[in-house]
Design a protein around this motif. Sequence first.
Motif, PDB file in Angstrom:
ATOM      1  N   ILE A   1       0.885  -1.112   0.021  1.00  0.00           N
ATOM      2  CA  ILE A   1       0.025   0.085  -0.078  1.00  0.00           C
ATOM      3  C   ILE A   1       1.039   1.396  -0.025  1.00  0.00           C
ATOM      4  O   ILE A   1       1.667   1.412   0.973  1.00  0.00           O
ATOM      5  CB  ILE A   1      -0.706   0.124   1.388  1.00  0.00           C
TER       6      ILE A   1
ATOM      7  N   PRO B   1      -6.353   0.566   2.011  1.00  0.00           N
ATOM      8  CA  PRO B   1      -5.962  -0.331   3.184  1.00  0.00           C
ATOM      9  C   PRO B   1      -7.243  -1.426   3.390  1.00  0.00           C
ATOM     10  O   PRO B   1      -7.008  -2.659   3.474  1.00  0.00           O
ATOM     11  CB  PRO B   1      -5.895   0.459   4.440  1.00  0.00           C
TER      12      PRO B   1
ATOM     13  N   LEU C   1       2.528  -1.711   4.515  1.00  0.00           N
ATOM     14  CA  LEU C   1       2.303  -0.274   4.282  1.00  0.00           C
ATOM     15  C   LEU C   1       3.673   0.405   3.998  1.00  0.00           C
ATOM     16  O   LEU C   1       4.556   0.465   4.647  1.00  0.00           O
ATOM     17  CB  LEU C   1       1.850  -0.073   5.693  1.00  0.00           C
TER      18      LEU C   1
ATOM     19  N   TYR D   1       2.331   6.657   3.329  1.00  0.00           N
ATOM     20  CA  TYR D   1       1.041   7.049   3.582  1.00  0.00           C
ATOM     21  C   TYR D   1       1.435   8.684   3.860  1.00  0.00           C
ATOM     22  O   TYR D   1       2.306   8.844   4.714  1.00  0.00           O
ATOM     23  CB  TYR D   1       0.066   6.206   4.594  1.00  0.00           C
TER      24      TYR D   1
ATOM     25  N   PRO E   1      -3.670   4.431   7.191  1.00  0.00           N
ATOM     26  CA  PRO E   1      -3.250   3.189   6.840  1.00  0.00           C
ATOM     27  C   PRO E   1      -3.892   1.951   7.365  1.00  0.00           C
ATOM     28  O   PRO E   1      -3.682   0.706   7.123  1.00  0.00           O
ATOM     29  CB  PRO E   1      -1.691   3.335   6.940  1.00  0.00           C
ATOM     30  N   CYS E   2      -4.375   2.034   8.589  1.00  0.00           N
ATOM     31  CA  CYS E   2      -4.976   0.870   9.284  1.00  0.00           C
ATOM     32  C   CYS E   2      -6.471   0.888   9.041  1.00  0.00           C
ATOM     33  O   CYS E   2      -7.161   0.026   9.875  1.00  0.00           O
ATOM     34  CB  CYS E   2      -4.797   1.013  11.009  1.00  0.00           C
TER      35      CYS E   2
ATOM     36  N   ILE F   1      -8.014  -2.498   9.262  1.00  0.00           N
ATOM     37  CA  ILE F   1      -7.296  -3.592   9.771  1.00  0.00           C
ATOM     38  C   ILE F   1      -7.974  -4.947  10.633  1.00  0.00           C
ATOM     39  O   ILE F   1      -7.524  -5.951  10.653  1.00  0.00           O
ATOM     40  CB  ILE F   1      -6.227  -2.865  10.466  1.00  0.00           C
TER      41      ILE F   1
ATOM     42  N   VAL G   1       0.569  -7.673   8.796  1.00  0.00           N
ATOM     43  CA  VAL G   1       0.718  -6.496   8.503  1.00  0.00           C
ATOM     44  C   VAL G   1       2.139  -5.966   8.634  1.00  0.00           C
ATOM     45  O   VAL G   1       2.648  -6.080   9.898  1.00  0.00           O
ATOM     46  CB  VAL G   1      -0.219  -5.534   9.263  1.00  0.00           C
TER      47      VAL G   1
END
Length: 180
Positions: free
Chosen positions: A55, A68, A83, A86, A92-93, A96, A106
């Motif tokens: 990502i 995400p 990740l 960002y 970014p979570c 999750i 992750v």
Amino acid sequence: ITSRMGCQVVVVDPIPIRRKLAKKMGADIVIDPANQKVTAECLKTMPLGPDSTFIAMESYINVAQEYPKLAFMMTRFMGNVVLLRYYGDSDPCAGIARSYSREVTVRQRGSAFGEEPDRGGRQRGDFQMIIDSIARKKIDPTACVTRIVDFGDINKQADVNDIFASLPEKDIKILIKIWG
């Protein structure tokens, strides 16, 4: 998005110039998330989901805020979501919680690339594989450079503003040439 099964590479990007470059650099499938259903398109190629999903999201690209959630939803059982970067207010979570039921690992940039020898990791790290691929001419690192600017041509704030104004729609990577 990558899969060991057949070594498929899928790139998702809303910016035309970056999709074109991804295809040129060997991506098997290039998806425009603004006009295509990312999950459906990806799962056509990788029915179990990608082994690894990377990502990179910028807060100034609205559709990137969904990356995400898409990654955690699509990545195969016991796969990896990395990740890479960002910016700004990007979360970014987001989504999750879905990774727990799928046992998705992750990783953040530091842990994804922290296995290099200079950081105490294995001797054949990702950086070395990239360097070797460039040396064998499997990867052309200049392919993503869309403009070169001589450092001597940057004399005022307007020159700097001009450089940044073309990103990300017209340029991908801009090199500032400081000698030679």
